[in-house]
Write an enzyme that holds these catalytic residues in place. Structure first.
Site, PDB file in Angstrom:
ATOM      1  N   CYS A 257       0.676  -1.209  -0.051  1.00  0.00           N
ATOM      2  CA  CYS A 257      -0.056   0.036  -0.007  1.00  0.00           C
ATOM      3  C   CYS A 257       0.869   1.164   0.020  1.00  0.00           C
ATOM      4  O   CYS A 257       0.568   2.146  -0.775  1.00  0.00           O
ATOM      5  CB  CYS A 257      -0.845  -0.013   1.241  1.00  0.00           C
ATOM      6  SG  CYS A 257      -0.113   0.010   2.839  1.00  0.00           S
ATOM      7  N   HIS A 305      -2.873   1.141   6.915  1.00  0.00           N
ATOM      8  CA  HIS A 305      -3.217   0.912   5.300  1.00  0.00           C
ATOM      9  C   HIS A 305      -3.445   2.345   4.692  1.00  0.00           C
ATOM     10  O   HIS A 305      -4.290   3.098   5.312  1.00  0.00           O
ATOM     11  CB  HIS A 305      -4.468   0.130   5.250  1.00  0.00           C
ATOM     12  CG  HIS A 305      -4.572  -0.456   3.796  1.00  0.00           C
ATOM     13  ND1 HIS A 305      -3.899  -1.151   2.932  1.00  0.00           N
ATOM     14  CD2 HIS A 305      -5.618  -0.051   3.087  1.00  0.00           C
ATOM     15  CE1 HIS A 305      -4.193  -1.370   1.832  1.00  0.00           C
ATOM     16  NE2 HIS A 305      -5.445  -0.696   1.716  1.00  0.00           N
ATOM     17  N   HIS A 317      -5.914   1.996  -4.413  1.00  0.00           N
ATOM     18  CA  HIS A 317      -5.000   1.247  -3.146  1.00  0.00           C
ATOM     19  C   HIS A 317      -4.376  -0.039  -3.507  1.00  0.00           C
ATOM     20  O   HIS A 317      -5.258  -0.716  -4.462  1.00  0.00           O
ATOM     21  CB  HIS A 317      -5.638   1.155  -1.779  1.00  0.00           C
ATOM     22  CG  HIS A 317      -6.817   0.230  -1.744  1.00  0.00           C
ATOM     23  ND1 HIS A 317      -6.913  -0.808  -0.416  1.00  0.00           N
ATOM     24  CD2 HIS A 317      -7.805  -0.321  -2.639  1.00  0.00           C
ATOM     25  CE1 HIS A 317      -7.973  -1.379  -0.767  1.00  0.00           C
ATOM     26  NE2 HIS A 317      -8.412  -1.226  -1.986  1.00  0.00           N
TER      27      HIS A 317
END
Length: 341
Positions: A257, A305, A317
């Site tokens: 990420c 994240h 993402h």
């Protein structure tokens, strides 16, 4: 009035059947019931939890990797400096001449002590007389040599300190890697416990969840209002759609990420730190009501994240192991914050 008659005793044949049945039962092995296998939904939930649990150590792994690289560079520079300083000392020794070099090798002991320790007092006295005739330039060179020697010792100590710290970072890296791989192994074992039919059901459920979340394929293109650097960032992200997630990766064929967010802004000429937490700390906080395309979105907390906002309540993402880079609504995961690089 109730009957008080005795019940009729069982016949001999009935007793024989009961005895045989009891004997058969007693011969069966006694064992506990096998634990029921988890359902497809239970496996799906457990696998998702394991992947989520792997995200925190992944970011810690990324931080340890960056620290190791930094320390290795610093140790390398220190070692180069050691070599340069040693070469300078060698040149200075040669320029000083044999007598001054001998004085340097004596280590600066008090003259009377050197005389006491000398194996040949006459030889020492000859050298002492010669040293008294050293020019001011030689004395200055001798002093400079001693100063360089101290600098060299300090540089060597600093280089060793950096190498030791780099080794500690390497060990930490190995520990985090094993922790991540342990989570992923456990997830694979759960998936492998499913039958082929169950795996097909699980795949269909995942596809349905992706459609419900509004994720897209690599064929999608951006047509929003972003311009300038934000447009470069988003065009880069759209070009990555469909590429696989891989922990610890920063591209170009796969990403985790924070590796994806960093690569996207790097394409626009902006250098971001490596980890989610560092990117969160480096950016300017943005209210959810003020989001603009290109802002970095953080889910769950400030260190787990992230992705990049593309407008219309969505972000791109790199989700987790086993999935590809995708577009997802901000609400698909617990929204935490946003920053603007």
């Amino acid at each position: 009035m109730g009957s008080h008659r005795r019940p009729k005793p069982p016949s001999r044949s009935r007793l024989a059947v009961l005895a045989a049945t009891a004997g058969t039962v007693s011969l069966l092995p006694t064992q506990g019931h096998a634990a029921p296998k988890p359902t497809v939904d239970e496996v799906r939930k457990q696998v998702a939890e394991l992947y989520e649990e792997a995200e925190a150590p992944t970011e810690e792994y990324n931080a340890a990797l960056e620290e190791k690289k930094k320390l290795q560079k610093e140790a390398g520079r220190a070692q180069e400096q050691v070599a340069t300083q040693q070469a300078g000392i060698n040149e200075l020794r040669e320029a000083m001449g044999p007598l001054a070099a001998a004085q340097y090798r004596d280590g600066g002991l008090d003259p009377s002590m050197r005389l006491f320790l000398s194996a040949d007092p006459d030889d020492y006295l000859d050298k002492a007389e010669a040293l008294s005739r050293l020019s001011a330039r030689q004395v200055s060179m001798l002093s400079g040599l001693e100063s360089r020697r101290r600098e060299l010792a300090q540089t060597r100590a600093e280089a060793q300190e950096k190498l030791t710290a780099a080794e500690q970072a390497r060990k930490q890296l190995a520990g985090k890697k094993e922790e991540i791989q342990g989570k992923l192994r456990e997830a694979r074992q759960l998936l492998n416990s499913l039958t082929a039919e169950q795996r097909a059901v699980l795949k269909a459920k995942e596809a349905e969840a992706d459609r419900a979340a509004g994720t897209s394929s690599s064929s999608a293109t951006y047509s929003g209002p972003a311009s300038g650097r934000a447009r470069v960032v988003i065009d880069f992200l759209y070009a990555q759609l469909g590429k696989p997630y891989e922990w610890g990766s920063t591209g170009p064929n796969s990403y985790d990420c924070s590796g994806l967010t960093g690569a996207a802004w790097r394409a626009a000429g902006v250098s971001l730190p490596r980890t989610v937490q560092e990117q969160y700390s480096a950016g300017r906080q943005v209210a959810r009501s003020d989001l603009q395309p290109g802002d970095i979105i953080y889910w769950y907390n400030s260190s787990q994240h992230n992705g990049v906002y593309i407008g219309d309540g969505k972000a791109i993402h790199a989700p987790r192991t086993g999935k590809n880079i995708e577009i997802t609504p901000l609400s698909y995961m617990p929204y935490f914050a946003a920053t603007r690089p």
